[in-house]
Write an enzyme that holds these catalytic residues in place. Structure first.
Site, PDB file in Angstrom:
ATOM      1  N   TRP A   1       0.828  -1.204   0.000  1.00  0.00           N
ATOM      2  CA  TRP A   1       0.000   0.000   0.000  1.00  0.00           C
ATOM      3  C   TRP A   1       0.864   1.257   0.000  1.00  0.00           C
ATOM      4  CZ3 TRP A   1      -0.470   4.204   3.272  1.00  0.00           C
ATOM      5  CH2 TRP A   1      -1.587   5.022   3.092  1.00  0.00           C
ATOM      6  N   HIS A   2       2.026   1.188   0.651  1.00  0.00           N
ATOM      7  CA  HIS A   2       2.875   2.363   0.771  1.00  0.00           C
ATOM      8  C   HIS A   2       3.631   2.683  -0.506  1.00  0.00           C
ATOM      9  CE1 HIS A   2       2.126   1.870   5.094  1.00  0.00           C
ATOM     10  NE2 HIS A   2       2.495   3.123   5.198  1.00  0.00           N
ATOM     11  N   GLY A   3       3.737   1.759  -1.414  1.00  0.00           N
ATOM     12  CA  GLY A   3       4.440   2.084  -2.644  1.00  0.00           C
ATOM     13  C   GLY A   3       4.668   0.876  -3.524  1.00  0.00           C
TER      14      GLY A   3
END
Length: 458
Positions: A319-321
């Site tokens: 989700w963060h990257g």
């Protein structure tokens, strides 16, 4: 447009709040919708159609869920439409290039790799609207029939770009009827100023050390300098994100909304389990409610629980990257959390001093994994962390950033909370403190050229 900018502070915010406060109650959501769309369009007007599509799809799906009654086949269809659209849009813009490049590497093919600009806030507002439709499907909320009110929920500008992840159930009542008194507005202003000072005076200042380190390169770092650089990033990402969240919560309160808290002094944690109860709390709550529990949670035996947690933490990292370092970052926490679940947490709870000694290097190491996307550079950096390399570069860093380090470490703990509470109860002291923080923060923004926001890329 970011909150910590002269444009927002002296142009958009005063004009927006003046218009909003002068607007009669029945029209406030409509005005808030227009203001929020203007706020978003200022930074990324070309992606407004995606925002409109997200609103229309989830509004339609939720209302069709109600019309379907007990026909489960149709209800599942409309739930699928919402989830497929939201994850599809997120996947296309954020992960299409990542998966294509990895597929090419595995197969030797050369399918086109898209290089797309990530729409601002898409990781946040897709999760918000998707959770709304899921809650309607579960029967936990009734669908919103007023498309203006629903649109205002989706694009509410304080939390649109970087959260907190505000679920419909969090502000359902305020969307229909909310009151704003001087005490609430004053409280919101104080929270906003604290967030602004956290972002501008601590995150920006200490973060420049990490940026300088990246620009110079890791090959010449001494070991003490590598640890100081990692400490700088650790403080930067906390005060950057928590500061922005505080500003969002403060703005929401000034508008009559109560957004959920997003951080609770995570760096004082005695275990990784506790850390993730305090860090980015709205994201952790979302994954628990909409992924971990639907997968079965801990109700289906130890093996299934382990598998469920593996999926959740891989998803949290991704989700963060769109990069493997984020997946590894998520799995790093998965391993530690499983060890704590098995035996370690009980022991850590009984030995708080040792627990904090355990936590500090692991937190620093975790942010090194998070910050460095290139594996060769990551390996070089970890070599410098562990290799005993000498040098005097760390003396320069302590001389220039030592005070900011001390302030960051101090304000990352609740030690000054009682003092702040007493100041808030004294009108004169409160005006002096928050006036001073505002003046210094604005002076820094006027003079500085370094004002990044790390979570924009997520």
């Amino acid at each position: 447009m970011v909150f910590s900018s002269i444009l927002f502070l002296f142009y958009f915010m005063p004009a927006a709040f003046l218009i909003y406060y002068l607007t009669p109650r029945p029209a406030k959501n409509g005005v808030l919708l227009v203001l929020s769309l203007l706020f978003y369009a200022w930074g990324e007007v070309r992606y407004l159609p995606i925002m409109f599509a997200s609103i229309l799809v989830d509004y339609t799906a939720s209302n069709m869920l109600e019309r379907c009654g007990n026909r489960q086949g149709w209800r599942r269809f409309w739930l699928f439409v919402s989830v497929f659209f939201n994850l599809g849009m997120l996947g296309f813009f954020k992960y299409a290039g990542f998966f294509a490049s990895n597929f090419n590497a595995l197969t030797g093919l050369s399918i086109p790799v898209l290089s797309l600009t990530l729409p601002l806030g898409i990781s946040f507002y897709t999760f918000q609207t998707m959770s709304y439709t899921i809650d309607v499907y579960r029967g936990q909320v009734k669908p919103e029939h007023n498309i203006i009110d629903f649109s205002a929920f989706v694009v509410l500008f304080p939390q649109l770009i970087a959260g907190p992840i505000v679920r419909y159930t969090d502000i359902q009542r305020e969307l229909r009827e909310r009151t704003m008194d001087l005490g609430q507005i004053s409280s919101g202003v104080r929270l906003f100023i604290l967030g602004l000072a956290s972002k501008v005076l601590i995150a920006n200042n200490v973060g420049s050390l990490w940026t300088e380190t990246e620009q110079i390169g890791f090959s010449a770092l001494s070991t003490p300098q590598a640890w100081l650089a990692m400490l700088a990033f650790t403080l930067q990402i906390y005060f950057d994100f928590s500061g922005y969240s505080l500003m969002a919560i403060g703005l929401g309160r000034m508008l009559g909304f109560e957004f959920p808290r997003n951080f609770d002094f995570p760096y004082i944690s005695k275990s990784m389990t506790e850390f993730w109860r305090r860090w980015h709390m709205t994201l952790g709550s979302w994954f628990r409610e909409y992924l971990y529990i639907p997968l079965g949670g801990n109700r289906k035996g130890a093996a299934r629980t382990t598998w469920n947690l593996l999926i959740v933490w891989a998803a949290t990292g991704l989700w963060h990257g769109a990069s493997w370092n984020f997946v590894i970052w998520g799995l790093f926490f998965f391993v530690l959390l499983m060890l704590e679940k098995a035996f370690l947490k009980d022991w850590l709870d009984r030995h708080p001093i040792v627990a904090r000694v355990y936590m500090i290097p692991l937190i620093l190491v975790s942010w090194a994994i998070f910050a460095i996307t290139d594996f060769s550079q990551m390996q070089l950096f970890f070599t410098r962390l562990a290799g005993g390399f000498g040098g005097e570069d760390w003396i320069y860093s302590l001389r220039n950033y030592g005070v900011t380090f001390l302030l960051g470490i101090l304000f990352a703990t609740p030690l000054l909370r009682p003092l702040l509470d007493r100041i808030n109860q004294n009108r004169i002291a409160s005006v002096l403190l928050y006036g001073f923080l505002t003046v210094v923060s604005v002076a820094y923004l006027v003079d500085a050229t370094y004002n990044p926001f790390l979570y924009f890329r997520f």
